[in-house]
Design an enzyme around this catalytic site. Structure first.
Site, short mmCIF file in Angstrom:
data_model
loop_
_atom_site.label_atom_id
_atom_site.label_comp_id
_atom_site.label_asym_id
_atom_site.label_seq_id
_atom_site.Cartn_x
_atom_site.Cartn_y
_atom_site.Cartn_z
N SER A 42 1.24 -0.92 0.33
CA SER A 42 0.12 -0.36 -0.01
C SER A 42 1.23 0.90 0.16
CB SER A 42 -0.02 -0.03 1.36
OG SER A 42 0.16 -0.35 2.84
N LYS A 119 0.86 4.38 7.03
CA LYS A 119 -0.03 5.21 5.60
C LYS A 119 1.20 6.84 5.89
CE LYS A 119 -2.93 2.23 5.10
NZ LYS A 119 -2.94 1.25 3.91
#
Length: 277
Positions: A42, A119
């Site tokens: 990701s 993230k």
């Protein structure tokens, strides 16, 4: 002193040494740095599956989430930070708290599952965030992106979970070249990084998210392959992340391996050792 007594004394000293070492390691991991392996794609290309890094826990101060989780599925061990430090949970505050900056790459505790995620921080408290045609619109202004060629990797099973990369030029057979469009995105504070595109999909266009006070909005750099703040928690995403759920900032890759095990030395990526994030 008999040989038996010496032997028993040696065993006791060995046990004490192990206990002390574990206590020191626990304190080090709780207060200073936490090791973290990248399990998914990701955050490509900033972080690759198999990257190993230490998370700087001093960057944002301490909360219940600073306590380490010990999860070893094969041994049935699942000791969560909530189990150890849950008494400090609930007020969304931090001890010696420092404010994160837009663009930081942060490890945080998922608000529901309790698992660690990594993230990039995009939205601060009070911000309005939207995705329009794959671009971030921040407080009404489109965050600029500049084309930067393609990110290429070999189509192969990646990491311990044997993940297959998604490709913009797919389908690609095993051993083929998997490509994704790469753009350089620059936030209002000047932080720049690469983001990848695979395809036009629903998450490229969203409504407006207003970040609540004491919460943050996160996105993965591999935008079409990231369950992040665009997605509700009951849909596998993370939603808005409370301040107290931040664990620390990722600053540098220490080691990297593209194989299923770090023992497979032929899969080590020496060009990523000590690479700044």
């Amino acid at each position: 002193m008999t040989e038996k007594t010496k032997s028993e004394g040696g065993i006791v000293e060995t046990i004490k040494t192990i206990v002390y070492a574990l206590l020191i390691a626990g304190v080090f991991r709780t207060i200073f740095f936490q090791p973290f392996w990248i399990p998914s794609g990701s955050m490509k290309e900033t972080l690759l599956i198999g990257d190993f890094l230490f998370v700087n826990k001093m960057a944002y101060g301490y909360s219940y989430a600073s306590c380490p989780s010990v999860i070893i599925p094969r041994l049935g061990v699942d000791i969560d930070a909530q189990d150890i430090c849950g008494v400090f949970d609930g007020d969304n505050t931090r001890l010696f708290g420092g404010e994160p900056e837009r663009g930081d790459v942060i490890v945080f505790r998922h608000p529901v599952s309790g698992r660690d995620y990594i993230k990039r921080l995009i939205g601060l408290p009070g911000d309005k965030v939207q995705m329009v045609n794959g671009k971030v619109v921040l407080n009404g202004e489109t965050v600029p992106q500049e084309p930067d060629g393609a990110f290429r990797e070999v189509m192969a099973l990646q990491g311990g979970q044997s993940n297959r990369p998604r490709c913009e030029n797919g389908p690609v057979g095993m051993g083929g070249v998997c490509e994704k469009s790469r753009n350089i995105e620059t936030l209002p504070n000047g932080v720049s990084y690469s983001v990848l595109n695979i395809a036009q999909q629903q998450s490229d266009n969203t409504g407006i998210y207003t970040v609540p006070e004491g919460h943050y909005f996160f996105l993965g750099d591999n935008r079409d392959n990231s369950l992040d703040s665009r997605f509700a928690r009951n849909a596998g995403g993370v939603g808005f992340v409370p301040f107290e759920n931040l664990i620390g900032r990722a600053d540098r890759v220490m080691f990297s391996s593209s194989g299923k095990s770090m023992l497979f030395f032929w899969t080590w990526r020496s060009d990523r050792y000590f690479k700044a994030i």
